[in-house]
Write an enzyme that holds these catalytic residues in place. Structure first.
Site, PDB file in Angstrom:
ATOM      1  N   LYS A  73       0.828  -1.262  -0.209  1.00  0.00           N
ATOM      2  CA  LYS A  73       0.176   0.058   0.003  1.00  0.00           C
ATOM      3  C   LYS A  73       0.969   1.177   0.057  1.00  0.00           C
ATOM      4  O   LYS A  73       1.912   1.289   0.594  1.00  0.00           O
ATOM      5  CB  LYS A  73      -0.862  -0.112   1.273  1.00  0.00           C
ATOM      6  CG  LYS A  73      -1.982   1.010   1.387  1.00  0.00           C
ATOM      7  CD  LYS A  73      -3.291   0.040   0.628  1.00  0.00           C
ATOM      8  CE  LYS A  73      -4.402   1.209   0.825  1.00  0.00           C
ATOM      9  NZ  LYS A  73      -5.688   0.432   0.034  1.00  0.00           N
TER      10      LYS A  73
ATOM     11  N   GLY B 278     -21.095   6.477   5.422  1.00  0.00           N
ATOM     12  CA  GLY B 278     -20.067   6.855   4.212  1.00  0.00           C
ATOM     13  C   GLY B 278     -20.801   6.576   2.749  1.00  0.00           C
ATOM     14  O   GLY B 278     -21.283   5.576   2.704  1.00  0.00           O
TER      15      GLY B 278
ATOM     16  N   GLY C  54     -19.759   7.370  -0.371  1.00  0.00           N
ATOM     17  CA  GLY C  54     -18.938   7.952  -1.426  1.00  0.00           C
ATOM     18  C   GLY C  54     -18.792   6.716  -2.286  1.00  0.00           C
ATOM     19  O   GLY C  54     -20.009   6.055  -2.756  1.00  0.00           O
TER      20      GLY C  54
ATOM     21  N   VAL D 229     -17.864   3.666  -2.430  1.00  0.00           N
ATOM     22  CA  VAL D 229     -18.220   2.360  -1.958  1.00  0.00           C
ATOM     23  C   VAL D 229     -19.505   2.151  -1.336  1.00  0.00           C
ATOM     24  O   VAL D 229     -20.477   1.664  -1.862  1.00  0.00           O
ATOM     25  CB  VAL D 229     -17.054   1.637  -1.275  1.00  0.00           C
ATOM     26  CG1 VAL D 229     -17.620   0.380  -0.440  1.00  0.00           C
ATOM     27  CG2 VAL D 229     -15.899   1.532  -1.947  1.00  0.00           C
TER      28      VAL D 229
HETATM   29  P1  NAD Z   1     -14.766   7.706  -0.924  1.00  0.00           P
HETATM   30  O1  NAD Z   1     -13.683   8.941  -0.386  1.00  0.00           O
HETATM   31  O2  NAD Z   1     -15.391   7.716  -2.165  1.00  0.00           O
HETATM   32  O3  NAD Z   1     -15.762   7.644   0.230  1.00  0.00           O
HETATM   33  C1  NAD Z   1     -15.810   7.683   1.452  1.00  0.00           C
HETATM   34  C2  NAD Z   1     -16.983   8.643   2.125  1.00  0.00           C
HETATM   35  O4  NAD Z   1     -16.751   8.622   3.468  1.00  0.00           O
HETATM   36  C3  NAD Z   1     -16.876  10.027   1.606  1.00  0.00           C
HETATM   37  O5  NAD Z   1     -18.148  10.482   1.019  1.00  0.00           O
HETATM   38  C4  NAD Z   1     -16.529  10.899   2.937  1.00  0.00           C
HETATM   39  O6  NAD Z   1     -17.170  12.038   3.159  1.00  0.00           O
HETATM   40  C5  NAD Z   1     -17.106   9.677   4.011  1.00  0.00           C
HETATM   41  N1  NAD Z   1     -16.725   9.878   5.274  1.00  0.00           N
HETATM   42  C6  NAD Z   1     -15.589   9.975   5.716  1.00  0.00           C
HETATM   43  N2  NAD Z   1     -15.330   9.955   7.264  1.00  0.00           N
HETATM   44  C7  NAD Z   1     -16.782   9.878   7.702  1.00  0.00           C
HETATM   45  C8  NAD Z   1     -17.434   9.599   8.901  1.00  0.00           C
HETATM   46  N3  NAD Z   1     -16.588   9.724   9.942  1.00  0.00           N
HETATM   47  N4  NAD Z   1     -18.694   9.500   8.972  1.00  0.00           N
HETATM   48  C9  NAD Z   1     -19.346   9.293   7.647  1.00  0.00           C
HETATM   49  N5  NAD Z   1     -18.871   9.311   6.520  1.00  0.00           N
HETATM   50  C10 NAD Z   1     -17.596   9.689   6.476  1.00  0.00           C
HETATM   51  O7  NAD Z   1     -13.810   6.348  -0.628  1.00  0.00           O
HETATM   52  P2  NAD Z   1     -14.321   4.936  -0.912  1.00  0.00           P
HETATM   53  O8  NAD Z   1     -13.571   4.460  -2.296  1.00  0.00           O
HETATM   54  O9  NAD Z   1     -15.842   4.891  -1.101  1.00  0.00           O
HETATM   55  O10 NAD Z   1     -13.797   4.013   0.273  1.00  0.00           O
HETATM   56  C11 NAD Z   1     -14.565   3.998   1.339  1.00  0.00           C
HETATM   57  C12 NAD Z   1     -13.655   3.015   2.136  1.00  0.00           C
HETATM   58  O11 NAD Z   1     -13.770   1.590   1.705  1.00  0.00           O
HETATM   59  C13 NAD Z   1     -12.158   3.327   2.666  1.00  0.00           C
HETATM   60  O12 NAD Z   1     -11.969   2.905   3.938  1.00  0.00           O
HETATM   61  C14 NAD Z   1     -11.400   2.399   1.617  1.00  0.00           C
HETATM   62  O13 NAD Z   1     -10.286   2.324   1.951  1.00  0.00           O
HETATM   63  C15 NAD Z   1     -12.454   1.281   1.430  1.00  0.00           C
HETATM   64  N6  NAD Z   1     -12.114   0.462   0.244  1.00  0.00           N
HETATM   65  C16 NAD Z   1     -12.264   0.951  -0.995  1.00  0.00           C
HETATM   66  C17 NAD Z   1     -12.236   0.288  -2.005  1.00  0.00           C
HETATM   67  C18 NAD Z   1     -12.692   0.770  -3.231  1.00  0.00           C
HETATM   68  O14 NAD Z   1     -12.417   0.126  -4.251  1.00  0.00           O
HETATM   69  N7  NAD Z   1     -12.752   2.115  -3.372  1.00  0.00           N
HETATM   70  C19 NAD Z   1     -11.700  -1.083  -2.126  1.00  0.00           C
HETATM   71  C20 NAD Z   1     -11.513  -1.686  -0.506  1.00  0.00           C
HETATM   72  C21 NAD Z   1     -11.593  -0.895   0.402  1.00  0.00           C
END
Ligand code: NAD
Length: 355
Positions: A81, A183, A185, A187
């Site tokens: 990572k 969250g 976003g 995912v």
């Molecule tokens: P993203 O940035 O698109 O979305 C994250 C969302 O969470 C954002 O909208 C943000 O405003 C919100 N957020 C942050 N802190 C918060 C809180 N305390 N309370 C409520 N909302 C909050 O990121 P993503 O790609 O959706 O990833 C989300 C999680 O999933 C991360 O932990 C990431 O490591 C994990 N993940 C993502 C992927 C992927 O394919 N994108 C794969 C495996 C794991």
């Protein structure tokens, strides 16, 4: 100051590299946990840390998580990572991405990068100008897999939630099952849309409250303040924001039967898996349920290296294996009384030759 190899999160990582490029201002950490199963694959996070030690902790924990995730998903990849330490304004320039690409290239293929929080597909395209050891790039043509891993991660989590509801609540349908999504976003938003299609009842929250409110309007459900989502009375709490939310206070606040979501490193410390089990809450180990994105990223990468395109049906076939993997963890946990996260860790450690 404690040396990073004395940190509790240091787990005999094969290589931890600090990258600093004076010209662009890039500061990054690339952590390679294990290459036992293949080159270390895992995304790049772009984040502002108040304390650089937090960035090191993230790199160490997330890279170990990738070793476990890739091994459990049956991928021929090790775990790594990268984190790019953003300044307070979160300024990201093409020069920084170029310098980051050079650093990945210099590792000669021991580390393969892709998107993570704060990094877009366009950023990866910029990184790919400097290195071939990159995936999550746009792909053309229907039937070809690749690009933003978010939707594949969301699909795997959706399938995992269905399995958890079947296991814990004995229900084959999600109709009326109440899921609280933290969250919204890439995912979390994807998970919410898939759940809504199957008739689940949703409560959403995001620190960007307008984001959650907008999605709630689209899906005809409720949004609550981000500090209220963990105590919403529901069937499933689905964490899809950042890690370490399951600490003493977090676990105590939960009012659900299942925790199943995509955020990496949800358990603040291993004892929080025990606390969940003691409270009778079924836990879907994060790196098992959220493997959909890395499955797509890996198949895309391997296909591109072979001059081909990844087949979306192969990605779907592998995504469909996530529920079965969770089932075998829960079955062993039920039979032995060992918490699900510990069962999963032991399985993963065996697979990476550290069992
Ligand atoms: P993203 O940035 O698109 O979305 C994250 C969302 O969470 C954002 O909208 C943000 O405003 C919100 N957020 C942050 N802190 C918060 C809180 N305390 N309370 C409520 N909302 C909050 O990121 P993503 O790609 O959706 O990833 C989300 C999680 O999933 C991360 O932990 C990431 O490591 C994990 N993940 C993502 C992927 C992927 O394919 N994108 C794969 C495996 C794991």
């Amino acid at each position: 100051m404690t040396a990073f190899w004395a940190e509790p999160d240091f787990d005999a990582h094969e290589c931890v590299q600090l990258v600093h490029d004076r010209k662009s201002g890039l500061t990054a950490i690339i952590a390679i946990h294990s290459t036992h199963c293949g080159p270390a694959a895992g995304g790049t996070r772009f984040w502002h840390y108040n304390d650089p030690a937090g960035a090191m902790r993230d790199a160490l924990r997330l890279s170990r998580g990738m070793s476990y995730k890739n091994a459990m998903a049956g991928l021929p990849m090790g775990g790594g990572k990268a984190v790019i330490l953003a300044d307070e304004q979160r300024i990201k320039t093409p020069e920084m991405l170029a310098a980051f690409g050079d650093a990945v290239e210099a590792l000669g293929g021991r580390y393969i990068t892709a998107e993570d929080v704060g990094i877009t597909e366009a950023d990866m395209v910029a990184v790919a100008q400097r290195t071939a050891y990159v995936s999550g790039l746009p792909v053309a043509g229907a039937g070809n897999a690749g690009g933003d891993p978010g939707p594949f991660t969301a699909m795997g989590i959706f399938l995992g939630i269905k399995a958890a509801v079947r296991h814990k609540l004995g229900k084959d349908s999600l109709a009326g099952v109440h899921v609280a999504v933290q969250g919204t976003g890439s995912v979390g938003g994807g998970v919410a849309r898939l759940l809504a299609k199957e008739g689940a009842r949703l409560t959403l929250a995001d620190i960007h409250s307008e984001r959650a409110a907008g999605l709630a309007r689209e899906l005809g459900c409720q949004a609550v303040a981000s500090d209220a989502i963990m105590s919403v009375g529901c069937d499933v709490f689905s964490p899809n924001a950042l890690g370490a939310i399951l600490d003493d206070a977090g676990v105590a606040r939960l009012d659900c039967a299942v925790v199943a979501g995509g955020a990496n490193n949800q358990l603040a410390r291993p004892e929080h898996g025990v606390l969940l089990a003691e409270r009778g809450i079924l836990y879907a180990p994060d790196y098992v349920i959220n493997a959909g994105g890395i499955i797509s990223v890996t198949l895309e990468y391997l296909a591109r290296r072979a001059g081909a395109s990844a087949d979306i049906n192969e990605v779907r076939r592998r995504l469909a294996q996530i529920p079965g993997r969770l089932e075998s963890i829960w079955a062993e946990s039920d039979a032995t009384g060992v918490p699900a996260d510990v069962v999963a860790d032991r399985m993963a450690q065996k697979l990476i030759g550290r069992g």
